[in-house]
Design an enzyme around this catalytic site. Structure first.
Site, PDB file in Angstrom:
ATOM      1  N   TYR A   1       0.736  -1.324   0.013  1.00 14.51           N
ATOM      2  CA  TYR A   1      -0.231  -0.142  -0.001  1.00 14.51           C
ATOM      3  C   TYR A   1       1.025   1.206   0.291  1.00 14.51           C
ATOM      4  O   TYR A   1       0.480   2.261  -0.882  1.00 14.51           O
ATOM      5  CB  TYR A   1      -1.075   0.162   1.278  1.00 14.51           C
ATOM      6  CG  TYR A   1      -2.019  -0.864   1.047  1.00 14.51           C
ATOM      7  CD1 TYR A   1      -3.023  -0.780  -0.290  1.00 14.51           C
ATOM      8  CD2 TYR A   1      -2.664  -1.673   1.921  1.00 14.51           C
ATOM      9  CE1 TYR A   1      -3.995  -1.613  -0.504  1.00 14.51           C
ATOM     10  CE2 TYR A   1      -3.698  -2.555   1.894  1.00 14.51           C
ATOM     11  CZ  TYR A   1      -4.416  -2.604   0.677  1.00 14.51           C
ATOM     12  OH  TYR A   1      -5.498  -3.275   0.496  1.00 14.51           O
TER      13      TYR A   1
ATOM     14  N   ALA B   1      -9.026  -8.450  -3.285  1.00  8.81           N
ATOM     15  CA  ALA B   1      -8.336  -9.247  -2.047  1.00  8.81           C
ATOM     16  C   ALA B   1      -8.959  -9.111  -0.656  1.00  8.81           C
ATOM     17  O   ALA B   1      -9.068  -9.979   0.098  1.00  8.81           O
ATOM     18  CB  ALA B   1      -6.723  -8.990  -2.316  1.00  8.81           C
ATOM     19  N   GLU B   2      -9.040  -7.680  -0.526  1.00  3.32           N
ATOM     20  CA  GLU B   2      -9.371  -7.305   0.918  1.00  3.32           C
ATOM     21  C   GLU B   2     -10.944  -7.769   1.125  1.00  3.32           C
ATOM     22  O   GLU B   2     -11.088  -8.104   2.289  1.00  3.32           O
ATOM     23  CB  GLU B   2      -9.200  -5.807   1.309  1.00  3.32           C
ATOM     24  CG  GLU B   2      -7.850  -5.155   0.964  1.00  3.32           C
ATOM     25  CD  GLU B   2      -6.973  -5.385   2.306  1.00  3.32           C
ATOM     26  OE1 GLU B   2      -7.309  -6.430   3.140  1.00  3.32           O
ATOM     27  OE2 GLU B   2      -5.926  -5.042   2.598  1.00  3.32           O
ATOM     28  N   ALA B   3     -11.816  -7.724   0.199  1.00  3.02           N
ATOM     29  CA  ALA B   3     -13.101  -8.092   0.501  1.00  3.02           C
ATOM     30  C   ALA B   3     -13.212  -9.795   0.390  1.00  3.02           C
ATOM     31  O   ALA B   3     -13.975 -10.100   1.305  1.00  3.02           O
ATOM     32  CB  ALA B   3     -14.054  -7.771  -0.659  1.00  3.02           C
TER      33      ALA B   3
END
Length: 250
Positions: A111, A159-161
């Site tokens: 990030y 990915a985060e979901a």
């Protein structure tokens, strides 16, 4: 591709179906507290799955995902593949998108570096279906600065979901209109996955108690401490993690 999602005709149901399929495509041999535990390692081509995403114009991009941590290693547009400038991505390029023309993106996929390359922080980058469409279009017509911001949208939407049911819900809320991520979502993305994964696994041999509390931020911007498996976090559903990362147990 192992999983695919097209924005054309998409709604909350088709998006949820895609995220569920993505979770299922990530191999897991055991569960901890009823949460799937990702493999600690995988070798060769079996370390990667392919995810195809299409924008509203049906332009498709295929992404390679590391099954041990849900990191996106690189992506394919037509016959050109793009990989992050890091050792794991270089390794992935030996096994996926063979026969393509390889381009190394001038930054890695974390990030901080993506935000630096994009010149924007996630707090200021809206999420939603329209944002995803713009992101996919930016990546399709490669430009390194635009691609960095686009990657930030795609990572959170996929990915985060898949890691957090809460983030999946946040994306669904943003289907009709683009909106920046909530403080809680950003907090979960910032190391919380690794920290929670580690503590949930350690809690198995510690009567359900975390050895070290994990601090996250709730939707009101308040700090919340999670101290055990039964912690009822103030944010609805924020602790319903759906995948755990095996690599973080020390």
């Amino acid at each position: 591709a192992n999983v695919s999602f097209s924005l054309s005709g998409a709604d909350s149901k088709s998006y949820s179906k895609f995220i569920t399929a993505l979770r299922k495509a990530l191999p897991s041999k055991e569960k901890v507290s009823n949460i799937p535990l990702l493999l600690p390692s995988a070798s060769g081509a079996s370390r990667y799955i392919l995810m195809q995403l299409s924008n509203y114009d049906a332009k498709a991009i295929t992404m390679a995902i590391d099954v041990t941590n849900v990191y996106i290693m690189g992506y394919l547009v037509n016959s050109t593949s793009y990989f992050a400038n890091e050792s794991d991505a270089k390794l992935a390029s030996q096994y996926v998108f063979k026969g393509s023309t390889l381009v190394t993106i001038p930054y890695s996929g974390n990030y901080e570096r993506l935000q630096n390359a994009a010149g924007k922080i996630r707090e200021k980058i809206p999420l939603g279906f329209r944002a995803l469409d713009s992101a996919l279009t930016s990546i399709f017509h490669y430009d390194s600065t635009a691609a960095a911001a686009a990657f930030l949208v795609i990572l959170q939407t996929t990915a985060e979901a898949s890691r957090f049911k809460y983030i999946e819900g946040q994306i669904i809320e943003r289907i009709p209109k683009n909106e920046v991520p909530s403080p809680a979502a950003l907090s979960l993305e910032n190391e919380a996955w690794s920290l929670l994964s580690k503590q949930i696994q350690l809690a198995q041999t510690n009567n359900g108690a975390f050895r070290t509390p994990v601090v996250i931020i709730d939707n009101k911007g308040q700090r919340v401490e999670i101290t055990n498996l039964a912690s009822k976090v103030q944010i609805k559903d924020v602790n319903s993690k759906l995948l755990l990362n095996k690599q973080n147990i020390a």
